[in-house]
Each structure stands twice: as structure tokens, then as C-alpha cells.
Design a protein around this motif. Sequence first.
Motif: not given
Length: 187
Positions: A164-186
Motif C-alpha cells: 500500500x502507500x506506506x510500503x510498510x512490508x517493503x522497507x528492506x526492499x526499498x533500502x536495497x533499491x536505494x543502495x542500488x541507486x547509490x552504487x550506480x551514481x557513484x
Amino acid sequence: MARGHVILSHGLESGPEATKVSALAQVAEHLGWTHERPDYRDLDAGRRPEDIAARVARLQALARVHTGPLVLAGSSMGAFISGEVAGHLAGGVDGTSSTVPTLLGLFLMAPPIAMPGWWPTPLQAPASLPTMVVHGWDDELIPAAAVIDWCAARKAELRLVDDSHRLAAHVEYSASAFADLLKRVDA
């Protein structure tokens, strides 16, 4: 030495210690990025449309302090203002002559694409900026179809999840996706 700086903006009914932005802060720190989590709760208390402009102005002022590599990230209203400020920084639309940071990327969770009655234009994030979006198929506030169309127009990476909107069941998934973006732009 830090790889760059990340500004993590919380949602409307949240705060700087919220679960999602806290998880992203841990990722940034682990990958060698400095980070900050501005507090917008004083602006959010009135729940007035004009407070969005104050949120955008606050984030823009914080972003302009940094002259090096910068990534903006946010959840819900924090995603909206992150996208708006990215548009200002990339396009120079604010008319200021102060130093502009090197904006490397944008990470948006459950972004409002349009806010009729609250903001005059749809989300204005630049198409040329590496952007990743995590959004719930069952978001009760922002239809997934609108986010799909917005991402398609920018060729932004979109990760749709069963949430749903809060993405409560996907906090770790979101953090992993964020790591992917940071690694890509770095790179």
C-alpha cells in the motif's frame, strides 16, 4: 572522505526518524555517504496547500549548502518535494545565483505525481536525472497507473511491489533499491 551527501525527506504524517528514511540513512552511511533528515513537522501541522511551497523552499535551501555530489530521496510528500527541488536544481528555475550542487540521482517512494488543489503543476523532476521509484500496486492514495506513466515519460526505473502507500512490508526492499541507486551514481 564521503562519496557525497544524501538528503532524506519524510512524508506528511511522519518525521525524520520514520522507518523508511531511517533505513535509507543506514544504507547511505554504510556506503560512505553523509546524510541528513530534515524535519518538516512544523510545516505539516497546518495541512495547508501553501505549506508545500515552504517544504520545497526548506529542502532547496538545504540542498544548496552542498557543493559536491548530492542525491535527493523521499517518501510520499517527501518524494514530491525531492522531485520538485531536483527540477529546480537541474533547471536553475529558482533564479538564484548561489552554488548549485552536483545532483547525481533521485530516489522516490510512493511519489504523488499530481496534487490538484495543493500544487499547480504535476511533479517536475528532470527526465535526464537517474531516478528510481518504489511504489505499491495497492497504493490507496496514488494510483500505480499514474506512477507508471510518469516513470515511462522519464525512463525512470520503477519497482512496483505488492504493498500500500506506506510500503510498510517493503522497507528492506526499498533500502536495497536505494543502495542500488547509490552504487550506480557513484560509479
